[in-house]
Design a protein around this motif. Structure first.
Motif, PDB file in Angstrom:
ATOM      1  N   ASN A  31     -13.368  13.223   2.961  1.00  0.00           N
ATOM      2  CA  ASN A  31     -11.974  12.798   2.761  1.00  0.00           C
ATOM      3  C   ASN A  31     -11.793  11.351   3.204  1.00  0.00           C
ATOM      4  OD1 ASN A  31     -10.923  15.282   1.831  1.00  0.00           O
ATOM      5  ND2 ASN A  31     -10.854  16.065   3.919  1.00  0.00           N
ATOM      6  N   TYR A  32     -10.869  10.681   2.542  1.00  0.00           N
ATOM      7  CA  TYR A  32     -10.465   9.333   2.956  1.00  0.00           C
ATOM      8  C   TYR A  32      -8.953   9.322   3.149  1.00  0.00           C
ATOM      9  CZ  TYR A  32     -14.950   7.396   1.262  1.00  0.00           C
ATOM     10  OH  TYR A  32     -16.264   7.087   1.065  1.00  0.00           O
ATOM     11  N   GLU A  33      -8.474   8.333   3.890  1.00  0.00           N
ATOM     12  CA  GLU A  33      -7.027   8.118   3.994  1.00  0.00           C
ATOM     13  C   GLU A  33      -6.566   7.468   2.684  1.00  0.00           C
ATOM     14  OE1 GLU A  33      -4.955   8.870   6.498  1.00  0.00           O
ATOM     15  OE2 GLU A  33      -6.488   9.646   7.857  1.00  0.00           O
ATOM     16  N   LEU A  34      -5.590   8.060   2.032  1.00  0.00           N
ATOM     17  CA  LEU A  34      -5.151   7.569   0.719  1.00  0.00           C
ATOM     18  C   LEU A  34      -4.622   6.127   0.737  1.00  0.00           C
ATOM     19  CD1 LEU A  34      -4.861   8.295  -2.258  1.00  0.00           C
ATOM     20  CD2 LEU A  34      -2.623   9.261  -1.748  1.00  0.00           C
ATOM     21  N   PRO A  35      -3.875   5.708   1.775  1.00  0.00           N
ATOM     22  CA  PRO A  35      -3.349   4.328   1.747  1.00  0.00           C
ATOM     23  C   PRO A  35      -4.415   3.251   1.583  1.00  0.00           C
ATOM     24  CG  PRO A  35      -2.264   5.588   3.454  1.00  0.00           C
ATOM     25  CD  PRO A  35      -3.370   6.451   2.938  1.00  0.00           C
ATOM     26  N   LYS A  79       6.617  20.213  -6.143  1.00  0.00           N
ATOM     27  CA  LYS A  79       5.877  21.215  -5.377  1.00  0.00           C
ATOM     28  C   LYS A  79       6.757  21.896  -4.325  1.00  0.00           C
ATOM     29  CE  LYS A  79       1.546  19.943  -5.680  1.00  0.00           C
ATOM     30  NZ  LYS A  79       0.882  20.795  -6.632  1.00  0.00           N
ATOM     31  N   SER A 104       0.847  -1.200   0.000  1.00  0.00           N
ATOM     32  CA  SER A 104       0.000   0.000   0.000  1.00  0.00           C
ATOM     33  C   SER A 104       0.874   1.238   0.000  1.00  0.00           C
ATOM     34  CB  SER A 104      -0.879   0.024   1.244  1.00  0.00           C
ATOM     35  OG  SER A 104      -1.911  -0.896   1.101  1.00  0.00           O
ATOM     36  N   PHE A 105       0.351   2.300  -0.573  1.00  0.00           N
ATOM     37  CA  PHE A 105       1.072   3.570  -0.553  1.00  0.00           C
ATOM     38  C   PHE A 105       1.133   4.093   0.888  1.00  0.00           C
ATOM     39  CE2 PHE A 105       0.396   8.148  -0.193  1.00  0.00           C
ATOM     40  CZ  PHE A 105       1.570   8.616  -0.739  1.00  0.00           C
ATOM     41  N   CYS A 139      -1.143  21.352   3.756  1.00  0.00           N
ATOM     42  CA  CYS A 139      -1.823  20.046   3.909  1.00  0.00           C
ATOM     43  C   CYS A 139      -2.465  19.940   5.290  1.00  0.00           C
ATOM     44  CB  CYS A 139      -0.832  18.897   3.718  1.00  0.00           C
ATOM     45  SG  CYS A 139      -0.324  18.653   2.019  1.00  0.00           S
ATOM     46  N   TYR A 164      -5.296  19.770   0.522  1.00  0.00           N
ATOM     47  CA  TYR A 164      -4.372  18.673   0.215  1.00  0.00           C
ATOM     48  C   TYR A 164      -3.795  18.823  -1.189  1.00  0.00           C
ATOM     49  CZ  TYR A 164      -6.219  16.684   4.462  1.00  0.00           C
ATOM     50  OH  TYR A 164      -6.581  16.483   5.755  1.00  0.00           O
ATOM     51  N   VAL A 165      -2.533  19.346  -1.256  1.00  0.00           N
ATOM     52  CA  VAL A 165      -1.918  19.604  -2.565  1.00  0.00           C
ATOM     53  C   VAL A 165      -1.172  18.364  -3.066  1.00  0.00           C
ATOM     54  CG1 VAL A 165      -1.714  22.068  -2.262  1.00  0.00           C
ATOM     55  CG2 VAL A 165       0.100  20.573  -1.416  1.00  0.00           C
ATOM     56  N   LYS A 206      -1.305  12.027   8.417  1.00  0.00           N
ATOM     57  CA  LYS A 206      -2.051  13.283   8.592  1.00  0.00           C
ATOM     58  C   LYS A 206      -1.845  13.882   9.975  1.00  0.00           C
ATOM     59  CE  LYS A 206      -5.795  12.608   5.349  1.00  0.00           C
ATOM     60  NZ  LYS A 206      -7.234  12.412   5.185  1.00  0.00           N
ATOM     61  N   SER A 212      -3.846  13.175  -3.287  1.00  0.00           N
ATOM     62  CA  SER A 212      -2.716  13.964  -2.794  1.00  0.00           C
ATOM     63  C   SER A 212      -1.698  13.052  -2.129  1.00  0.00           C
ATOM     64  CB  SER A 212      -3.208  15.013  -1.789  1.00  0.00           C
ATOM     65  OG  SER A 212      -2.106  15.557  -1.091  1.00  0.00           O
ATOM     66  N   HIS A 213      -0.530  12.912  -2.745  1.00  0.00           N
ATOM     67  CA  HIS A 213       0.527  12.083  -2.139  1.00  0.00           C
ATOM     68  C   HIS A 213       1.129  12.782  -0.935  1.00  0.00           C
ATOM     69  CE1 HIS A 213       1.534   8.848  -5.295  1.00  0.00           C
ATOM     70  NE2 HIS A 213       0.341   9.328  -5.567  1.00  0.00           N
ATOM     71  N   TRP A 214       1.343  14.103  -1.027  1.00  0.00           N
ATOM     72  CA  TRP A 214       1.949  14.817   0.097  1.00  0.00           C
ATOM     73  C   TRP A 214       1.021  14.807   1.307  1.00  0.00           C
ATOM     74  CZ3 TRP A 214       6.794  16.059   0.842  1.00  0.00           C
ATOM     75  CH2 TRP A 214       7.645  16.177  -0.254  1.00  0.00           C
ATOM     76  N   GLY A 215      -0.272  14.958   1.058  1.00  0.00           N
ATOM     77  CA  GLY A 215      -1.237  14.992   2.167  1.00  0.00           C
ATOM     78  C   GLY A 215      -1.709  13.615   2.586  1.00  0.00           C
ATOM     79  N   GLY A 216      -1.400  12.570   1.797  1.00  0.00           N
ATOM     80  CA  GLY A 216      -1.881  11.215   2.109  1.00  0.00           C
ATOM     81  C   GLY A 216      -3.401  11.172   2.135  1.00  0.00           C
ATOM     82  N   ASN A 217      -4.021  11.911   1.204  1.00  0.00           N
ATOM     83  CA  ASN A 217      -5.467  12.108   1.281  1.00  0.00           C
ATOM     84  C   ASN A 217      -6.149  11.845  -0.065  1.00  0.00           C
ATOM     85  OD1 ASN A 217      -7.736  13.277   2.941  1.00  0.00           O
ATOM     86  ND2 ASN A 217      -7.850  14.591   1.138  1.00  0.00           N
ATOM     87  N   GLN A 230       1.367  15.921  10.222  1.00  0.00           N
ATOM     88  CA  GLN A 230       1.624  17.011   9.273  1.00  0.00           C
ATOM     89  C   GLN A 230       1.809  18.362   9.967  1.00  0.00           C
ATOM     90  OE1 GLN A 230      -1.623  16.641   6.513  1.00  0.00           O
ATOM     91  NE2 GLN A 230      -0.647  14.957   5.424  1.00  0.00           N
ATOM     92  N   PRO A 281       2.324   7.597   2.931  1.00  0.00           N
ATOM     93  CA  PRO A 281       2.913   8.939   2.836  1.00  0.00           C
ATOM     94  C   PRO A 281       4.107   9.065   3.782  1.00  0.00           C
ATOM     95  CG  PRO A 281       0.862   9.004   4.076  1.00  0.00           C
ATOM     96  CD  PRO A 281       1.010   7.606   3.582  1.00  0.00           C
TER      97      PRO A 281
END
Lengths: 77, 485
Positions: B353-357, B458, A14-15, A71, A76-77, A21, B252-257, A24, A17
């Motif tokens: 929003n959801y958690e990206l993972p 970015k 899984s990815f 973020c 969320y960029v 969050k 968003s990879h940076w925000g994990g979102n 951050q 970050p």
């Protein structure tokens, strides 16, 4: 099962970050604070090399800090 | 010294820009994969016959869901792999989906493609491809399911606030098929047993509760249309119709979102409200909670883990919503500012929003795969005329590919600029028509490559900007402005 669905099911990684969050805002605060400290050092430095070094350090900390700060506030960029 | 610094600054600033030039360019793909082109003189070869056929029409939803279950026999002397289904030209634009499968065997789902041959012909065709050719004299239990929108009419067209709502629809008594049929029946399933009017004359019909059965009809040819059947039935739920849906899925990879926003343009397509709306009568009637043709509540089941939920309309935040979630389920209940009666419109936005993972996996190299629900609308029976789903990938993502089981009208890969972007984020925009609530839960898969340097773009742009400010400050501070030495 479609081809992409099969690939997704087979993939186990899984990815993740770099910072979750919840981390951050602390990370952003630490980076921006470091950046501001380096900016202060830049403003009082007389030596060209240390001035350049503090400018690089400050801009790097503020650049990454800005991304995490935006973020942390929900954009969320 | 100054030239060295300026040279270094130029090199630093040019770093992100050199990466930007390698980003995705805009391209368009159409839904041509779902079409098969045949000569203008095309007519389906008479190679099949239906030994027995049962046509079931479900009118309990705001769209028509028709199932044809038939025993198909190959009457030719060669194996056949293409079965053609005729659809009247005026119905083609209303078709939501056509699916076919082997009901009893192990052949599973069949591929269905629209036949493109002569646009002026009153009958158009869909080709059902059998993965294993059907041998001569061999039967196959074929089940075809199709859904079509805009098939009901409110009858009467307008009613008082507390009146019952009735809908009517018309359909031929025989199934529209391209091959002869030895025996067939048509079964119509209404939402309840209140069916005050239905065709009884000149046709064999039986009514059992909410089900009307017409037939049997024997020895019918493809050219036979049979009698036009008329059914008028009670419809206790509101006829929810979304004229448009815009859905943004932002990664968003940076925000994990994973941020999702759905914008709906809704109308109640049922019987129009006759006269004025009485708030007093409405509040009094709500004490008994009777069935109503007005939309007063929408329930939106979300994927567990949704957070930061919002519900807004043109005025602003709508506080009459309730969001309940736990580890197993998440439900958002939306109560509009006023009940939406027939002919009334209401547009609103929901976001979360959801958690990206939970939705993104890393493949080999710098490749990623996203798996998201294509639609997550209300669980109530709804129809969406036009849906635009836009997946916004990170800036610098390339090599985008997508896949879904929903028939997509067109897809476009492009760019979209928003906060902190330089050239814009890579987007995939899918257009889908006649979306029905059955598609809830269908997934969309998107793969893309996201190189390491593109991920750093970015913050590097910000770093370059801050560094420029420092250097300019330093240079300006070094200038000797003294008049006399």
């Amino acid at each position: 099962m479609s081809s992409m669905e099969a690939v997704y099911a087979a993939s186990k990684e899984s990815f993740e970050p770099i910072f979750s969050k919840t981390l951050q805002f602390p990370v952003a605060a630490a980076l921006v604070t470091s950046g501001l400290l380096a900016t202060g050092f830049f403003s009082v430095s007389k030596n060209p090399l240390s001035t350049l070094a503090s400018a690089i350090a400050a801009s790097t900390a503020l650049g990454f800090g800005a991304v995490y700060l935006i973020c942390a506030v929900g954009v969320y960029v | 010294m100054r030239s060295v610094l300026l040279g270094g600054l130029t090199a630093l600033l040019s770093l992100p820009l050199s990466v930007l030039s390698a980003s995705a360019s805009s391209s368009t793909t159409s839904a041509n994969d779902n079409e098969v082109h045949l000569p203008e003189t095309f007519t389906p070869p008479q190679v099949f016959q239906h030994t027995n056929l049962l046509r079931t029409i479900d009118i309990s939803k705001p769209y028509l869901r028709e199932t044809i279950a038939a025993i198909v026999e190959n009457t030719s002397e060669e194996s056949q792999s293409e079965y053609y289904l005729p659809i009247p030209k005026d119905q083609v634009g209303k078709i939501s989906y056509i699916e076919a499968r082997d009901k009893k065997g192990d052949l599973g789902e069949f591929e269905v493609k629209k036949v493109v041959y002569d646009d002026s012909k009153s009958t158009q065709y869909y080709a059902i491809h059998l993965p294993k050719p059907l041998a001569p004299s061999t039967p196959l239990t074929l089940q075809i399911t199709l859904a079509s929108t805009h098939s009901h009419l409110a009858d009467p067209a307008s009613i008082a606030q507390s009146d019952k709502q009735y809908l009517s629809f018309k359909t031929p008594s025989l199934a529209r098929v391209a091959y002869p049929t030895l025996k067939q029946k048509t079964k119509i399933t209404a939402p309840n047993s209140d069916i005050p009017d239905y065709t009884k004359d000149g046709v064999e019909v039986s009514k059992s509760g909410a089900v009307l059965t017409y037939g049997p009809f024997t020895e019918t040819k493809p050219s036979d249309k049979g009698q036009l059947l008329f059914v008028r039935h009670e419809y206790t739920a509101p006829v929810i119709h979304m004229t448009k849906l815009e859905r943004d899925i932002e990664v968003s990879h940076w925000g994990g979102n994973l941020a999702i926003e759905d914008r709906y343009w809704m109308e109640n397509a049922g019987a129009k409200l006759d006269g004025h709306f009485s708030r007093v009568q409405w509040v009094q009637s709500q004490y008994y909670k009777p069935p109503t043709s007005a939309i007063k509540l929408l329930t939106v089941p979300l994927t567990p883990g949704a957070r930061d939920v919002y519900f807004t309309d043109e005025i602003g935040n709508v506080s009459t919503s309730r969001y309940r979630s736990n580890l197993r389920e998440a439900t958002l209940e939306l109560r509009p500012r006023f009940p939406i009666f027939g002919g009334w419109n209401y547009s609103f936005t929901i976001g979360y929003n959801y958690e990206l993972p939970s939705f993104l996996k890393k493949l080999e190299g710098e490749k990623f795969m996203l798996k998201v629900p294509l639609f997550e609308g209300p669980s109530d029976s709804t129809v969406v005329d036009e849906a635009v789903v836009r997946v916004v990938l990170p800036e610098g993502a390339t090599g985008v590919q997508w896949e879904t089981t929903v028939p997509v009208e067109s897809a476009e890969v492009g760019l979209w600029k928003t906060y902190m972007d330089t050239v814009g984020r890579t987007t995939v925009e899918l257009k889908v028509r006649n979306v029905v609530d059955e598609w809830r839960g269908r997934e969309l898969f998107v793969t893309y490559e996201y190189p390491f340097f593109a991920q750093l773009r970015k913050p590097l742009v910000f770093v370059a900007g801050f560094f420029t400010v420092f250097i300019v400050t330093w240079i300006v501070g070094s200038i000797d402005l003294n008049i006399a030495k």
